[in-house]
Design a protein around this motif. Sequence first.
Motif, PDB file in Angstrom:
ATOM      1  N   CYS A 288       0.929  -1.486   0.010  1.00 22.47           N
ATOM      2  CA  CYS A 288      -0.182  -0.144  -0.040  1.00 22.47           C
ATOM      3  C   CYS A 288       0.941   1.344   0.068  1.00 22.47           C
ATOM      4  O   CYS A 288       2.155   1.514   1.222  1.00 22.47           O
ATOM      5  CB  CYS A 288      -1.181   0.029   1.481  1.00 22.47           C
ATOM      6  N   PRO A 289       0.591   2.180  -1.068  1.00 22.39           N
ATOM      7  CA  PRO A 289       1.668   3.267  -0.990  1.00 22.39           C
ATOM      8  C   PRO A 289       1.385   4.221   0.134  1.00 22.39           C
ATOM      9  O   PRO A 289       2.597   4.782   0.562  1.00 22.39           O
ATOM     10  CB  PRO A 289       1.094   4.350  -2.274  1.00 22.39           C
ATOM     11  N   TYR A 290       0.557   4.005   0.892  1.00 26.58           N
ATOM     12  CA  TYR A 290       0.463   5.132   2.047  1.00 26.58           C
ATOM     13  C   TYR A 290       0.724   4.662   3.485  1.00 26.58           C
ATOM     14  O   TYR A 290       0.531   4.411   4.222  1.00 26.58           O
ATOM     15  CB  TYR A 290      -1.442   5.669   2.417  1.00 26.58           C
ATOM     16  N   CYS A 291       1.045   3.282   3.564  1.00 29.95           N
ATOM     17  CA  CYS A 291       1.991   3.032   4.843  1.00 29.95           C
ATOM     18  C   CYS A 291       2.327   2.847   5.227  1.00 29.95           C
ATOM     19  O   CYS A 291       3.756   3.821   4.744  1.00 29.95           O
ATOM     20  CB  CYS A 291       2.422   1.157   4.064  1.00 29.95           C
ATOM     21  N   HIS A 292       2.114   3.199   6.872  1.00 28.65           N
ATOM     22  CA  HIS A 292       2.752   4.193   8.083  1.00 28.65           C
ATOM     23  C   HIS A 292       3.614   3.594   7.934  1.00 28.65           C
ATOM     24  O   HIS A 292       4.371   3.287   9.528  1.00 28.65           O
ATOM     25  CB  HIS A 292       1.649   4.689   8.280  1.00 28.65           C
ATOM     26  N   ASN A 293       4.262   2.332   8.581  1.00 28.50           N
ATOM     27  CA  ASN A 293       4.831   1.066   9.078  1.00 28.50           C
ATOM     28  C   ASN A 293       6.064   0.075   7.791  1.00 28.50           C
ATOM     29  O   ASN A 293       6.245  -0.779   7.508  1.00 28.50           O
ATOM     30  CB  ASN A 293       4.335   0.042   9.382  1.00 28.50           C
TER      31      ASN A 293
ATOM     32  N   THR B  48      -8.522   3.034   5.044  1.00 28.88           N
ATOM     33  CA  THR B  48      -8.165   4.681   4.392  1.00 28.88           C
ATOM     34  C   THR B  48      -8.836   5.027   3.726  1.00 28.88           C
ATOM     35  O   THR B  48      -8.381   4.578   2.016  1.00 28.88           O
ATOM     36  CB  THR B  48      -6.714   3.948   4.678  1.00 28.88           C
ATOM     37  N   CYS B  49      -8.387   6.328   3.606  1.00 30.82           N
ATOM     38  CA  CYS B  49      -9.793   7.218   2.820  1.00 30.82           C
ATOM     39  C   CYS B  49      -8.118   8.116   1.406  1.00 30.82           C
ATOM     40  O   CYS B  49      -7.891   9.335   2.792  1.00 30.82           O
ATOM     41  CB  CYS B  49     -10.726   8.207   3.272  1.00 30.82           C
ATOM     42  N   VAL B  50      -7.811   7.808   0.890  1.00 27.37           N
ATOM     43  CA  VAL B  50      -6.796   8.333   0.572  1.00 27.37           C
ATOM     44  C   VAL B  50      -6.660   8.362  -1.012  1.00 27.37           C
ATOM     45  O   VAL B  50      -7.301   7.267  -1.951  1.00 27.37           O
ATOM     46  CB  VAL B  50      -5.227   7.660   0.774  1.00 27.37           C
ATOM     47  N   LYS B  51      -6.863   9.616  -1.407  1.00 31.05           N
ATOM     48  CA  LYS B  51      -6.599   9.307  -3.197  1.00 31.05           C
ATOM     49  C   LYS B  51      -5.916   9.185  -3.815  1.00 31.05           C
ATOM     50  O   LYS B  51      -4.649   9.674  -3.066  1.00 31.05           O
ATOM     51  CB  LYS B  51      -7.186  11.870  -3.373  1.00 31.05           C
ATOM     52  N   PRO B  52      -5.589   8.946  -4.694  1.00 27.54           N
ATOM     53  CA  PRO B  52      -6.559   8.827  -5.894  1.00 27.54           C
ATOM     54  C   PRO B  52      -7.284   7.590  -5.778  1.00 27.54           C
ATOM     55  O   PRO B  52      -7.898   7.182  -6.473  1.00 27.54           O
ATOM     56  CB  PRO B  52      -5.943   9.307  -6.903  1.00 27.54           C
TER      57      PRO B  52
ATOM     58  N   TYR C   2     -17.744  -0.605  10.773  1.00 25.12           N
ATOM     59  CA  TYR C   2     -17.061   0.948   9.199  1.00 25.12           C
ATOM     60  C   TYR C   2     -16.551   1.607   9.842  1.00 25.12           C
ATOM     61  O   TYR C   2     -17.147   2.734  10.318  1.00 25.12           O
ATOM     62  CB  TYR C   2     -18.178   0.051   8.403  1.00 25.12           C
ATOM     63  N   ALA C   3     -15.401   1.616   9.091  1.00 28.14           N
ATOM     64  CA  ALA C   3     -14.598   3.122  10.124  1.00 28.14           C
ATOM     65  C   ALA C   3     -13.905   3.622   8.784  1.00 28.14           C
ATOM     66  O   ALA C   3     -12.904   2.257   8.897  1.00 28.14           O
ATOM     67  CB  ALA C   3     -13.353   2.688  11.245  1.00 28.14           C
ATOM     68  N   LEU C   4     -14.059   4.920   8.777  1.00 29.52           N
ATOM     69  CA  LEU C   4     -13.556   5.618   7.630  1.00 29.52           C
ATOM     70  C   LEU C   4     -12.399   6.305   8.146  1.00 29.52           C
ATOM     71  O   LEU C   4     -12.542   6.711   8.794  1.00 29.52           O
ATOM     72  CB  LEU C   4     -14.365   6.505   6.863  1.00 29.52           C
ATOM     73  N   GLN C   5     -11.045   5.970   7.040  1.00 26.32           N
ATOM     74  CA  GLN C   5      -9.326   6.823   8.419  1.00 26.32           C
ATOM     75  C   GLN C   5      -8.907   7.448   7.414  1.00 26.32           C
ATOM     76  O   GLN C   5      -8.851   7.431   6.153  1.00 26.32           O
ATOM     77  CB  GLN C   5      -8.709   5.419   8.554  1.00 26.32           C
ATOM     78  N   GLN C   6      -8.757   8.745   8.038  1.00 28.63           N
ATOM     79  CA  GLN C   6      -8.069   9.890   7.363  1.00 28.63           C
ATOM     80  C   GLN C   6      -7.236   9.836   6.958  1.00 28.63           C
ATOM     81  O   GLN C   6      -5.638   9.385   7.707  1.00 28.63           O
ATOM     82  CB  GLN C   6      -8.635  10.829   8.215  1.00 28.63           C
ATOM     83  N   PHE C   7      -6.372   9.865   5.879  1.00 26.79           N
ATOM     84  CA  PHE C   7      -5.441  10.519   5.201  1.00 26.79           C
ATOM     85  C   PHE C   7      -4.005  10.648   6.592  1.00 26.79           C
ATOM     86  O   PHE C   7      -3.723  11.795   6.180  1.00 26.79           O
ATOM     87  CB  PHE C   7      -4.712   9.442   3.685  1.00 26.79           C
ATOM     88  N   GLN C   8      -2.944  10.469   6.352  1.00 29.05           N
ATOM     89  CA  GLN C   8      -2.264  11.551   6.859  1.00 29.05           C
ATOM     90  C   GLN C   8      -0.549  10.873   5.692  1.00 29.05           C
ATOM     91  O   GLN C   8       0.245   9.716   5.665  1.00 29.05           O
ATOM     92  CB  GLN C   8      -1.120  10.403   8.572  1.00 29.05           C
ATOM     93  N   GLU C   9      -0.721  12.268   5.989  1.00 23.78           N
ATOM     94  CA  GLU C   9       0.935  12.035   4.745  1.00 23.78           C
ATOM     95  C   GLU C   9       1.940  11.498   5.456  1.00 23.78           C
ATOM     96  O   GLU C   9       2.972  11.335   3.963  1.00 23.78           O
ATOM     97  CB  GLU C   9       0.473  14.190   3.984  1.00 23.78           C
ATOM     98  N   THR C  10       2.711  11.018   6.336  1.00 26.37           N
ATOM     99  CA  THR C  10       4.293  11.425   6.615  1.00 26.37           C
ATOM    100  C   THR C  10       4.364  10.011   6.823  1.00 26.37           C
ATOM    101  O   THR C  10       3.853   9.792   7.091  1.00 26.37           O
ATOM    102  CB  THR C  10       4.649  11.958   8.260  1.00 26.37           C
TER     103      THR C  10
ATOM    104  N   VAL D   6       5.225   7.652   4.375  1.00 27.70           N
ATOM    105  CA  VAL D   6       4.071   6.672   3.566  1.00 27.70           C
ATOM    106  C   VAL D   6       5.450   5.702   2.949  1.00 27.70           C
ATOM    107  O   VAL D   6       6.691   5.820   3.228  1.00 27.70           O
ATOM    108  CB  VAL D   6       3.128   7.500   2.946  1.00 27.70           C
ATOM    109  N   LEU D   7       4.914   4.412   2.792  1.00 22.55           N
ATOM    110  CA  LEU D   7       5.479   3.649   1.878  1.00 22.55           C
ATOM    111  C   LEU D   7       5.829   4.431   0.854  1.00 22.55           C
ATOM    112  O   LEU D   7       7.305   3.497   0.449  1.00 22.55           O
ATOM    113  CB  LEU D   7       4.674   2.108   1.897  1.00 22.55           C
ATOM    114  N   ASN D   8       5.682   4.390  -0.138  1.00 21.79           N
ATOM    115  CA  ASN D   8       5.565   4.898  -1.095  1.00 21.79           C
ATOM    116  C   ASN D   8       5.439   6.091  -1.570  1.00 21.79           C
ATOM    117  O   ASN D   8       4.334   7.023  -2.126  1.00 21.79           O
ATOM    118  CB  ASN D   8       5.345   3.456  -2.694  1.00 21.79           C
ATOM    119  N   PRO D   9       6.595   7.031  -1.409  1.00 21.69           N
ATOM    120  CA  PRO D   9       5.637   8.302  -1.545  1.00 21.69           C
ATOM    121  C   PRO D   9       5.841   9.539  -2.893  1.00 21.69           C
ATOM    122  O   PRO D   9       5.210   9.700  -3.096  1.00 21.69           O
ATOM    123  CB  PRO D   9       7.077   9.820  -0.108  1.00 21.69           C
ATOM    124  N   GLU D  10       6.575   8.539  -3.610  1.00 16.85           N
ATOM    125  CA  GLU D  10       6.467   9.167  -5.284  1.00 16.85           C
ATOM    126  C   GLU D  10       4.869   8.369  -5.885  1.00 16.85           C
ATOM    127  O   GLU D  10       4.196   9.718  -6.491  1.00 16.85           O
ATOM    128  CB  GLU D  10       7.363   8.030  -5.743  1.00 16.85           C
TER     129      GLU D  10
END
Length: 233
Positions: free
Chosen positions: A31-36, A164-168, A188-196, A198-202
Amino acid sequence: MKFGGIQKNSLIDYPGKISCVLFLSGCNFKCPYCHNPELAKGCTNCLSWFRENNVYDFLKSHKPFLDGVVISGGEPTLHDKDLISICQRVKALGYPVKLDTNGSRPDVIQEIIRNKLVNYLAMDIKTDALHYSSLMKQGCDFSAILSSIQVIMESGLPYEFKTTCVKPLINRQVIENICVMIQGARLYALQQFQETGVLNPEFFQNKDRCYTNEEIRGLKSVADQWVGKCIVR
Ligand code: SF4
């Protein structure tokens, strides 16, 4: 190596409980937004503190201050036999166990439920059927996701699905498609995306990433029609 990290106490990872979070290393998703990111890639230099016995010693000595243990990752079900042994040892210490999973190993989830080794299940629903393959590494199968949803919903245990609700990756149509998959789910939980961090910032470069609170409420209004309860975190 089983443990990739520990969060000694958390007020947010196990609903209604002060919990200790154990992180198991390695993941079969990307997942590009992975925080771990280190855990997702597989921990190669885990600190010696995380040696198994130290973890259980910590849990034993902190029993008066903790209500439960969360087993997270990475993807904990990749460690199937070790995961079962960890759950057994944590349960033997008298803790309720919450399992966080990406749902890729329904057989392992089923076995843990069957052996009464878990008290709460939380499964990430990453996106809809059309888009899952872009988030999975080779060898993962979307049908496993559907099986895990079914196993969890029929478990009789408290559970939640979360996205995790992340565009796109997520939009109103995707949320509706996900809701068809989890129709009737208790939570069902909708989670805000935290930008810092992440696994794939590109992946996110020059893209609009975050939903506003109002936009998230719009996604929630879509989900409200399909599930027992939808919350925003
Ligand atoms: S967010 Fe995705 S890549 Fe990161 S640990 Fe969870 S399933 Fe794996």
